[in-house]
Design an enzyme around this catalytic site. Structure first.
Site, PDB file in Angstrom:
ATOM      1  N   LYS A   1       0.807  -1.234   0.000  1.00  0.00           N
ATOM      2  CA  LYS A   1       0.000   0.000   0.000  1.00  0.00           C
ATOM      3  C   LYS A   1       0.839   1.283   0.000  1.00  0.00           C
ATOM      4  CE  LYS A   1      -4.497  -1.185   1.895  1.00  0.00           C
ATOM      5  NZ  LYS A   1      -5.442  -0.819   2.960  1.00  0.00           N
TER       6      LYS A   1
ATOM      7  N   ASP B   1     -10.419   3.735   1.556  1.00  0.00           N
ATOM      8  CA  ASP B   1     -10.733   3.246   2.905  1.00  0.00           C
ATOM      9  C   ASP B   1     -11.521   4.254   3.737  1.00  0.00           C
ATOM     10  OD1 ASP B   1      -9.631   0.715   2.645  1.00  0.00           O
ATOM     11  OD2 ASP B   1      -7.642   1.346   3.296  1.00  0.00           O
TER      12      ASP B   1
ATOM     13  N   ALA C   1      -3.084   3.161  15.530  1.00  0.00           N
ATOM     14  CA  ALA C   1      -2.367   4.199  14.783  1.00  0.00           C
ATOM     15  C   ALA C   1      -1.704   3.620  13.534  1.00  0.00           C
ATOM     16  CB  ALA C   1      -1.329   4.868  15.684  1.00  0.00           C
TER      17      ALA C   1
ATOM     18  N   GLY D   1      -2.375   1.952   9.383  1.00  0.00           N
ATOM     19  CA  GLY D   1      -2.920   2.473   8.133  1.00  0.00           C
ATOM     20  C   GLY D   1      -4.427   2.690   8.181  1.00  0.00           C
TER      21      GLY D   1
ATOM     22  N   ARG E   1      -1.186   1.716  21.697  1.00  0.00           N
ATOM     23  CA  ARG E   1      -0.235   1.057  22.604  1.00  0.00           C
ATOM     24  C   ARG E   1       1.129   1.737  22.563  1.00  0.00           C
ATOM     25  NH1 ARG E   1       1.478  -4.943  20.970  1.00  0.00           N
ATOM     26  NH2 ARG E   1       1.874  -3.784  19.053  1.00  0.00           N
TER      27      ARG E   1
ATOM     28  N   GLY F   1     -17.604  -4.525  11.181  1.00  0.00           N
ATOM     29  CA  GLY F   1     -16.506  -4.218  10.267  1.00  0.00           C
ATOM     30  C   GLY F   1     -16.682  -4.661   8.817  1.00  0.00           C
TER      31      GLY F   1
HETATM   32  P1  ATR Z   1      -2.882  -1.530   9.696  1.00  0.00           P
HETATM   33  O1  ATR Z   1      -1.885  -0.685   8.966  1.00  0.00           O
HETATM   34  O2  ATR Z   1      -3.518  -2.582   8.846  1.00  0.00           O
HETATM   35  O3  ATR Z   1      -3.897  -0.730  10.457  1.00  0.00           O
HETATM   36  P2  ATR Z   1      -0.814  -2.053  11.684  1.00  0.00           P
HETATM   37  O4  ATR Z   1       0.016  -0.979  11.172  1.00  0.00           O
HETATM   38  O5  ATR Z   1      -0.190  -3.364  11.982  1.00  0.00           O
HETATM   39  O6  ATR Z   1      -2.061  -2.421  10.753  1.00  0.00           O
HETATM   40  O7  ATR Z   1      -1.542  -1.487  12.967  1.00  0.00           O
HETATM   41  C1  ATR Z   1      -2.110  -2.301  13.840  1.00  0.00           C
HETATM   42  C2  ATR Z   1      -2.582  -1.482  15.048  1.00  0.00           C
HETATM   43  O8  ATR Z   1      -2.957  -2.406  16.039  1.00  0.00           O
HETATM   44  C3  ATR Z   1      -1.486  -0.595  15.656  1.00  0.00           C
HETATM   45  O9  ATR Z   1      -2.098   0.573  16.153  1.00  0.00           O
HETATM   46  C4  ATR Z   1      -0.949  -1.479  16.757  1.00  0.00           C
HETATM   47  O10 ATR Z   1      -0.363  -0.766  17.830  1.00  0.00           O
HETATM   48  P3  ATR Z   1       1.233  -0.433  17.843  1.00  0.00           P
HETATM   49  O11 ATR Z   1       1.406   0.830  17.059  1.00  0.00           O
HETATM   50  O12 ATR Z   1       1.529  -0.279  19.287  1.00  0.00           O
HETATM   51  O13 ATR Z   1       1.908  -1.618  17.238  1.00  0.00           O
HETATM   52  C5  ATR Z   1      -2.211  -2.143  17.228  1.00  0.00           C
HETATM   53  N1  ATR Z   1      -1.927  -3.380  17.951  1.00  0.00           N
HETATM   54  C6  ATR Z   1      -1.536  -4.558  17.411  1.00  0.00           C
HETATM   55  N2  ATR Z   1      -1.376  -5.476  18.385  1.00  0.00           N
HETATM   56  C7  ATR Z   1      -1.652  -4.864  19.562  1.00  0.00           C
HETATM   57  C8  ATR Z   1      -1.667  -5.276  20.946  1.00  0.00           C
HETATM   58  N3  ATR Z   1      -1.361  -6.529  21.307  1.00  0.00           N
HETATM   59  N4  ATR Z   1      -2.004  -4.349  21.871  1.00  0.00           N
HETATM   60  C9  ATR Z   1      -2.337  -3.083  21.521  1.00  0.00           C
HETATM   61  N5  ATR Z   1      -2.331  -2.644  20.249  1.00  0.00           N
HETATM   62  C10 ATR Z   1      -2.007  -3.519  19.285  1.00  0.00           C
END
Ligand code: ATR
Length: 268
Positions: free
Chosen positions: A64, A100, A127, A129, A151, A236
């Protein structure tokens, strides 16, 4: 229409089901395939799509962002989100956009008909994509206030800077619930095989809307919590289908409709 979705892995993509359904519904001849492309082969394989006479393609993980450098032009939505999920090919050149934000907003509006963004506060969890697209979409609707919680606070700070929004620390996110009108989970938490989203929404405003981008399971613990509290909630699956509509339109000039039959087909 000759189109595809590219990604790696790609086997589980729902996009072919969605586009093939619409092709049948609207009598559009052609093909929509899922094509596995590894990052090393991205440039060469896109050229093959161009040479193969494709009208365009959807882009999913992990391409992406990387697709942007291969685009002749990307629109302001894709620029703001920082990612492209839909490409139209014109005269051998790639034009990128991101649908999106449209998908999220249209899904919200289709489930909560009278939702007004005026004087509303959104609490957005995550936070990545998806979060960027949803925040952009909410800002396009002129929502009054957005607070992001993640997180890893550094990742939330990037969004806060890019979109000029507020941050709440991950372990304090519940404190915002009494002033939250729209709660959105954009993380993968709650998805089958991932850890649960542990969030007590007891203090959430009674007229707040709760939305989750996770659709497997369709009713996440967050949405079950909202339902039990008699809050309105949005699953979703709709965002996934609604984001495909402008892509289909870009290639065929038809803006297709989302039906219950299609939702059931995608969830099967
Ligand atoms: P996408 O781009 O598809 O949205 P991503 O970049 O992997 O996917 O983002 C996943 C989100 O889920 C992030 O906000 C991630 O938090 P971090 O920035 O701290 O990684 C969050 N996330 C994934 N696993 C998590 C967990 N176990 N606890 C809290 N947040 C989590």
């Amino acid at each position: 229409m000759k189109a595809a979705v590219i990604g790696h892995p790609i086997a589980h993509s729902k996009s072919p089901i969605i586009h093939q359904y619409w092709m049948e519904q609207y009598g559009v001849q052609g093909t929509y395939e899922a094509i596995d492309i590894t990052p090393e082969n991205l440039k060469n394989d896109i050229q093959r799509l161009i040479d193969g006479g494709y009208e365009g393609f959807n882009v999913t993980l992990p391409h992406k962002q990387n697709i942007i450098q291969h685009c002749h032009e990307i629109d302001k939505t894709a620029q703001a989100i920082g990612a492209v999920n839909t490409v139209k090919i014109i005269d051998g050149k790639l034009y990128g956009t991101n649908t999106d934000a449209f998908g999220f907003i249209e899904n919200l509006k289709s489930h909560v008909a009278d939702f007004s963004f005026e004087n509303k506060t959104a609490l957005v969890l995550g936070a990545g994509g998806a979060s960027r697209a949803i925040i952009y979409g909410l800002q396009q609707q002129n929502i009054s206030k957005i607070i992001v919680s993640n997180r890893t606070i550094e990742n939330a700070k990037i969004l806060a800077d890019d979109f000029d929004i507020e941050i709440i620390e991950w372990d304090k996110k519940e404190t915002i619930l009494p002033q939250t009108d729209l709660l959105v989970n954009t993380t993968s938490l709650g998805m089958a095989g991932k850890p649960p989203l542990e969030m007590d929404i007891a203090t959430l405003k009674s007229d707040a809307v709760v939305s989750d981008i996770v659709y497997s399971p369709l009713m996440t613990d967050l949405l079950i919590g909202a339902k039990n509290k008699h809050n309105q909630y949005v699953t979703g699956i709709g965002m996934l289908i609604h984001q495909a509509r402008p892509a289909f339109q870009a290639w065929t000039d038809i803006l297709p409709e989302v039906t219950g039959e299609l939702e059931a087909l995608v969830l099967k």
